[in-house]
Design a protein around this motif. Structure first.
Motif, PDB file in Angstrom:
ATOM      1  N   MET A 241       0.885  -1.174   0.045  1.00  0.00           N
ATOM      2  CA  MET A 241       0.197   0.088   0.041  1.00  0.00           C
ATOM      3  C   MET A 241       0.892   1.192  -0.015  1.00  0.00           C
ATOM      4  O   MET A 241       1.998   1.217   0.331  1.00  0.00           O
ATOM      5  CB  MET A 241      -0.865  -0.096   1.293  1.00  0.00           C
ATOM      6  CG  MET A 241      -2.031  -1.157   1.221  1.00  0.00           C
ATOM      7  SD  MET A 241      -2.942  -0.796   3.098  1.00  0.00           S
ATOM      8  CE  MET A 241      -4.322  -1.922   2.338  1.00  0.00           C
ATOM      9  N   THR A 242       0.300   2.360  -0.551  1.00  0.00           N
ATOM     10  CA  THR A 242       1.006   3.644  -0.318  1.00  0.00           C
ATOM     11  C   THR A 242       1.065   4.229   1.217  1.00  0.00           C
ATOM     12  O   THR A 242       0.274   3.628   2.000  1.00  0.00           O
ATOM     13  CB  THR A 242       0.407   4.742  -1.227  1.00  0.00           C
ATOM     14  OG1 THR A 242      -1.029   5.068  -0.616  1.00  0.00           O
ATOM     15  CG2 THR A 242       0.283   4.354  -2.565  1.00  0.00           C
TER      16      THR A 242
ATOM     17  N   GLU B   9      -2.397   5.026   1.989  1.00  0.00           N
ATOM     18  CA  GLU B   9      -3.384   4.265   2.459  1.00  0.00           C
ATOM     19  C   GLU B   9      -3.063   3.514   3.677  1.00  0.00           C
ATOM     20  O   GLU B   9      -4.112   3.123   4.435  1.00  0.00           O
ATOM     21  CB  GLU B   9      -3.273   3.089   1.305  1.00  0.00           C
ATOM     22  CG  GLU B   9      -3.716   3.451  -0.135  1.00  0.00           C
ATOM     23  CD  GLU B   9      -3.446   2.695  -1.395  1.00  0.00           C
ATOM     24  OE1 GLU B   9      -4.086   2.803  -2.300  1.00  0.00           O
ATOM     25  OE2 GLU B   9      -2.440   2.037  -1.261  1.00  0.00           O
ATOM     26  N   ASN B  10      -1.942   3.469   4.065  1.00  0.00           N
ATOM     27  CA  ASN B  10      -1.674   2.986   5.342  1.00  0.00           C
ATOM     28  C   ASN B  10      -2.337   3.721   6.295  1.00  0.00           C
ATOM     29  O   ASN B  10      -2.748   3.170   7.448  1.00  0.00           O
ATOM     30  CB  ASN B  10       0.087   2.874   5.509  1.00  0.00           C
ATOM     31  CG  ASN B  10       0.615   1.516   5.132  1.00  0.00           C
ATOM     32  OD1 ASN B  10       0.605   0.577   6.159  1.00  0.00           O
ATOM     33  ND2 ASN B  10       0.927   1.414   3.982  1.00  0.00           N
TER      34      ASN B  10
ATOM     35  N   MET C 120      -4.573   5.751   5.993  1.00  0.00           N
ATOM     36  CA  MET C 120      -6.234   5.870   6.067  1.00  0.00           C
ATOM     37  C   MET C 120      -6.875   4.424   6.663  1.00  0.00           C
ATOM     38  O   MET C 120      -7.745   4.729   7.298  1.00  0.00           O
ATOM     39  CB  MET C 120      -6.620   5.913   4.692  1.00  0.00           C
ATOM     40  CG  MET C 120      -6.356   7.106   3.852  1.00  0.00           C
ATOM     41  SD  MET C 120      -6.639   7.030   1.985  1.00  0.00           S
ATOM     42  CE  MET C 120      -8.651   6.759   1.992  1.00  0.00           C
TER      43      MET C 120
ATOM     44  N   GLU D 219     -15.283   9.500   3.615  1.00  0.00           N
ATOM     45  CA  GLU D 219     -13.852   8.869   2.853  1.00  0.00           C
ATOM     46  C   GLU D 219     -13.203  10.253   2.595  1.00  0.00           C
ATOM     47  O   GLU D 219     -11.937  10.080   2.581  1.00  0.00           O
ATOM     48  CB  GLU D 219     -14.557   8.175   1.623  1.00  0.00           C
ATOM     49  CG  GLU D 219     -14.909   6.859   1.919  1.00  0.00           C
ATOM     50  CD  GLU D 219     -15.286   6.104   0.721  1.00  0.00           C
ATOM     51  OE1 GLU D 219     -15.125   6.596  -0.471  1.00  0.00           O
ATOM     52  OE2 GLU D 219     -15.231   4.933   0.710  1.00  0.00           O
TER      53      GLU D 219
ATOM     54  N   ARG E  60      -9.323  11.006   4.072  1.00  0.00           N
ATOM     55  CA  ARG E  60      -8.346  11.062   3.167  1.00  0.00           C
ATOM     56  C   ARG E  60      -7.503  12.368   3.238  1.00  0.00           C
ATOM     57  O   ARG E  60      -6.275  12.521   3.488  1.00  0.00           O
ATOM     58  CB  ARG E  60      -8.664  11.227   1.529  1.00  0.00           C
ATOM     59  CG  ARG E  60      -7.481  11.172   0.574  1.00  0.00           C
ATOM     60  CD  ARG E  60      -8.120  11.110  -0.968  1.00  0.00           C
ATOM     61  NE  ARG E  60      -7.179  10.951  -2.078  1.00  0.00           N
ATOM     62  CZ  ARG E  60      -6.663   9.860  -2.251  1.00  0.00           C
ATOM     63  NH1 ARG E  60      -7.070   8.805  -1.620  1.00  0.00           N
ATOM     64  NH2 ARG E  60      -5.741   9.750  -3.337  1.00  0.00           N
TER      65      ARG E  60
ATOM     66  N   SER F 187      -5.369  11.999   6.672  1.00  0.00           N
ATOM     67  CA  SER F 187      -4.560  11.387   6.444  1.00  0.00           C
ATOM     68  C   SER F 187      -3.137  12.055   5.741  1.00  0.00           C
ATOM     69  O   SER F 187      -2.085  12.033   6.031  1.00  0.00           O
ATOM     70  CB  SER F 187      -4.511  10.126   5.455  1.00  0.00           C
ATOM     71  OG  SER F 187      -5.662   9.260   6.165  1.00  0.00           O
TER      72      SER F 187
ATOM     73  N   ASP G 235       2.179   9.105  -1.907  1.00  0.00           N
ATOM     74  CA  ASP G 235       2.017   8.231  -3.188  1.00  0.00           C
ATOM     75  C   ASP G 235       2.928   6.977  -3.320  1.00  0.00           C
ATOM     76  O   ASP G 235       3.026   6.213  -4.209  1.00  0.00           O
ATOM     77  CB  ASP G 235       1.821   8.744  -4.358  1.00  0.00           C
ATOM     78  CG  ASP G 235       0.579   9.906  -4.519  1.00  0.00           C
ATOM     79  OD1 ASP G 235      -0.398   9.391  -3.677  1.00  0.00           O
ATOM     80  OD2 ASP G 235       0.609  10.979  -5.275  1.00  0.00           O
TER      81      ASP G 235
ATOM     82  N   THR H  71       4.993   3.425  -2.197  1.00  0.00           N
ATOM     83  CA  THR H  71       4.556   2.379  -1.318  1.00  0.00           C
ATOM     84  C   THR H  71       5.477   2.308  -0.153  1.00  0.00           C
ATOM     85  O   THR H  71       6.676   2.595  -0.247  1.00  0.00           O
ATOM     86  CB  THR H  71       4.811   0.998  -2.354  1.00  0.00           C
ATOM     87  OG1 THR H  71       6.098   1.164  -2.918  1.00  0.00           O
ATOM     88  CG2 THR H  71       3.725   1.130  -3.526  1.00  0.00           C
TER      89      THR H  71
END
Length: 263
Positions: free
Chosen positions: A103-104, A107-108, A110, A135, A139, A142, A156, A158
């Protein structure tokens, strides 16, 4: 804080009393106690095998204690599951980094935010306006946390491709995303170079200024002596000293067991 006369006294956020943990015939922890005042940075230190990570695993629901009392935020609680502990307001990082590598960074973080979300299974499927708004808020929060820990330019990327020091910071951001009252950090400076450790020091002090309480396991003596308000020292599963950094530094038992000639 509670006010006593003209003197302000810090309330105790975490109070652990007489906690023991056995693995077969091995006493990993033997009647260990620890108090963490609100708004403080408290260090839990000691040599390898002293029981520090076992203690963290008990207060964060990974292990169950054989005996002892746990109070958090003025309430008795039994940390039997990670979800229960998170809802109570405790977040932790691990000695061995546990990120979602594919995950980016965004995303981690989030993922951490979602533990406080209100979207159920049906809402996630239907994706109504309220779900979409939540959502967007997650975002934005985060992104803000990534900027807060110094990773705003890496949203962005990973997680697996981040440097070791950046991965450590990402773990802290993800823990903060759960809106904890207590942040429990297990060796956050491990693997960092001197520059990264200095930046981490400033981040931890800022987190405290911004109202969070920190419980810290760390082997870097200079770091813990420089930022902790108090220290508890373990050796072979027992408490051998509790006090200010200056008091602990001068404790004969601590010098013999752990510090040696460390500055």
């Amino acid at each position: 804080m509670a006010k006593a006369g003209s003197i302000y006294v810090m309330s105790v956020l975490l109070d652990v009393t007489n906690v023991s943990k056995f693995f077969g015939g091995v006493h990993a922890l033997d009647n260990v106690g620890l108090r963490v005042p609100s708004g403080s940075i408290v260090g839990l230190i000691g040599p390898n095998g002293a029981g520090k990570t076992t203690f963290f695993n008990l207060i964060t629901g990974l292990y169950s204690a054989n005996s002892g009392l746990f109070q958090f935020n003025g309430q008795f609680y039994s940390p039997h599951s990670v979800a229960q502990v998170t809802q109570a307001g405790i977040a932790r990082t691990f000695q061995n980094i546990r990120l979602f590598g594919a995950m980016t960074a965004l995303e981690n973080v989030m993922v951490g935010c979602h533990c406080r979300s209100h979207t159920g299974v049906i809402g996630a499927i239907l994706r109504g306006q309220q779900v979409r708004q939540e959502e967007r808020a997650i975002r934005e929060k985060s992104f803000a946390l990534l900027r807060y820990v110094g990773l705003g330019d890496f949203a962005d990327h990973t997680a697996i491709n981040l440097s070791y020091g950046h991965q450590r910071r990402l773990e802290i951001a993800r823990a903060l995303a759960t809106d904890p009252l207590l942040l429990a950090l297990d060796e956050p400076a491990a693997g960092m170079n001197a520059t990264e450790k200095l930046a981490l020091r400033e981040l931890l002090l800022q987190i405290r200024v911004d109202g969070k309480t920190i419980l810290l396991i760390e082997h870097d003596v200079s770091l813990v002596m420089g930022i902790c308000d108090s220290l508890t020292v373990l050796d072979y599963g027992k408490t051998i000293a509790v006090g200010s950094p200056a008091e602990v530094r001068n404790s004969p038992a601590v010098i013999k067991a752990y510090l040696g000639n460390s500055p």
